[in-house]
Design an enzyme around this catalytic site. Structure first.
Site, PDB file in Angstrom:
ATOM      1  N   SER A   1       0.885  -1.199  -0.084  1.00  0.00           N
ATOM      2  CA  SER A   1       0.141   0.098   0.051  1.00  0.00           C
ATOM      3  C   SER A   1       0.824   1.093  -0.120  1.00  0.00           C
ATOM      4  O   SER A   1       1.937   1.132   0.474  1.00  0.00           O
ATOM      5  CB  SER A   1      -0.773  -0.108   1.141  1.00  0.00           C
ATOM      6  OG  SER A   1      -1.637   1.186   1.422  1.00  0.00           O
TER       7      SER A   1
ATOM      8  N   TYR B   1      -1.992  -0.586  10.399  1.00  0.00           N
ATOM      9  CA  TYR B   1      -2.054  -1.223   9.019  1.00  0.00           C
ATOM     10  C   TYR B   1      -0.793  -0.705   8.203  1.00  0.00           C
ATOM     11  O   TYR B   1      -0.281  -1.284   7.697  1.00  0.00           O
ATOM     12  CB  TYR B   1      -3.515  -0.715   8.545  1.00  0.00           C
ATOM     13  CG  TYR B   1      -3.423  -0.915   7.096  1.00  0.00           C
ATOM     14  CD1 TYR B   1      -3.889  -2.251   6.500  1.00  0.00           C
ATOM     15  CD2 TYR B   1      -3.371  -0.021   6.110  1.00  0.00           C
ATOM     16  CE1 TYR B   1      -3.958  -2.638   5.246  1.00  0.00           C
ATOM     17  CE2 TYR B   1      -3.588  -0.299   4.813  1.00  0.00           C
ATOM     18  CZ  TYR B   1      -3.614  -1.501   4.370  1.00  0.00           C
ATOM     19  OH  TYR B   1      -3.902  -1.818   2.918  1.00  0.00           O
TER      20      TYR B   1
ATOM     21  N   LYS C   1       2.245  -2.441   6.243  1.00  0.00           N
ATOM     22  CA  LYS C   1       2.494  -2.544   4.852  1.00  0.00           C
ATOM     23  C   LYS C   1       3.886  -2.037   4.678  1.00  0.00           C
ATOM     24  O   LYS C   1       4.406  -2.518   3.520  1.00  0.00           O
ATOM     25  CB  LYS C   1       1.533  -1.889   4.277  1.00  0.00           C
ATOM     26  CG  LYS C   1       0.154  -2.410   4.250  1.00  0.00           C
ATOM     27  CD  LYS C   1       0.170  -3.582   3.384  1.00  0.00           C
ATOM     28  CE  LYS C   1      -1.173  -4.092   3.123  1.00  0.00           C
ATOM     29  NZ  LYS C   1      -1.332  -5.224   2.349  1.00  0.00           N
TER      30      LYS C   1
END
Length: 255
Positions: free
Chosen positions: A148, A161, A165
């Site tokens: 991401s 998160y 990533k």
């Protein structure tokens, strides 16, 4: 002289995780369209089979095998199946991910932290090691990680998160360096804002959505199909000299 089709995946076996919807489903369909036998995988067998059946109905080759990549036993089971049913694996697309918490980083609880890390870091790592062992035995393959842009520039209210990533980006480079000697390539797609159920928190919060949208030069979000083309490129011979590469597909956000 006949020009080779660099995107032809005929005869290759591809495993796509998180393939029941979104970027994973779009990628599974595109890989199958270019000739690969695609193993459609996500947590629930019935939804995997629905996607696989639809691919077969369109003339592609596909099968379904459920796997929760946050569970080590299920990772072991899917690779035992691949060895028995196919005897090879040419492409792994690590796409399944978890993002259970949307809120201030200071309020992240242990459960959200653990689930995110188990799927996004541990899951990607051991899916890659098991796929890599098969690829090493057969003389090569391609691993594509869906990371991401949050791994480069952390998303607001998406702390753990984003951290996970960032780990995927570094993991991609580590596998690329150590596995190149086995003709195994490892690259990553870094999606920007994409309209998927997984990203629903960003679309449901109007203030967040507007804030992100104004920072995107193209002034729009992406559709899952707009991510699949990069995965096809990284999985195919079209990218035969690319490894350790992380491709931003973000409408110009990080530019």
């Amino acid at each position: 002289m006949t020009q080779k089709n660099l995107f032809d995946l005929t005869g290759r076996v591809a495993l796509v995780t998180g393939a029941s919807r979104g970027i994973g489903e779009a990628s599974a369909r595109l890989l199958a369209h270019h000739g690969a036998h695609v193993i459609v995988s996500s947590r629930k067998q019935e939804v995997c089979e629905e996607v696989a059946e639809s691919i077969r109905a369109d003339g592609g080759k596909a099968s379904a095998f459920a796997c929760h990549v946050g569970t080590m036993e299920q990772i072991t089971a899917i690779f035992e199946h691949i060895r028995e049913a196919h005897g090879r694996l040419d492409i792994l697309v690590n796409n399944a991910a978890a993002n259970p918490y949307f809120g201030h980083i200071l309020d992240t609880d242990l459960g959200a932290y653990q689930k995110t890390v188990d799927v996004n870091v541990r899951g990607y790592f051991f899916m890659s090691t098991e796929a890599g062992k098969i690829m090493r035995e057969q003389g090569g393959g391609s691993i594509v990680n869906v990371a991401s842009i949050n791994g480069v520039s952390p998303g607001n209210m998406q702390g753990i998160y984003s951290i996970s990533k960032a780990a995927v980006i570094n993991m991609t480079k580590a596998f690329a360096k150590e596995c190149a000697q086995f003709n195994i390539r490892c690259n990553a797609l870094l999606p920007g804002l994409t309209k998927t159920r997984f990203a629903s928190a960003l679309f449901e919060n109007e203030d967040v959505r507007k804030g992100v949208m104004t920072s995107i030069p193209m002034q729009r979000h992406a559709e899952p199909e707009e991510m699949a083309g990069t995965i096809l490129y990284l999985a195919s011979d079209a990218s035969s000299y690319a490894t350790g590469t992380c491709v931003n597909v973000d409408g110009g956000l990080l530019a």
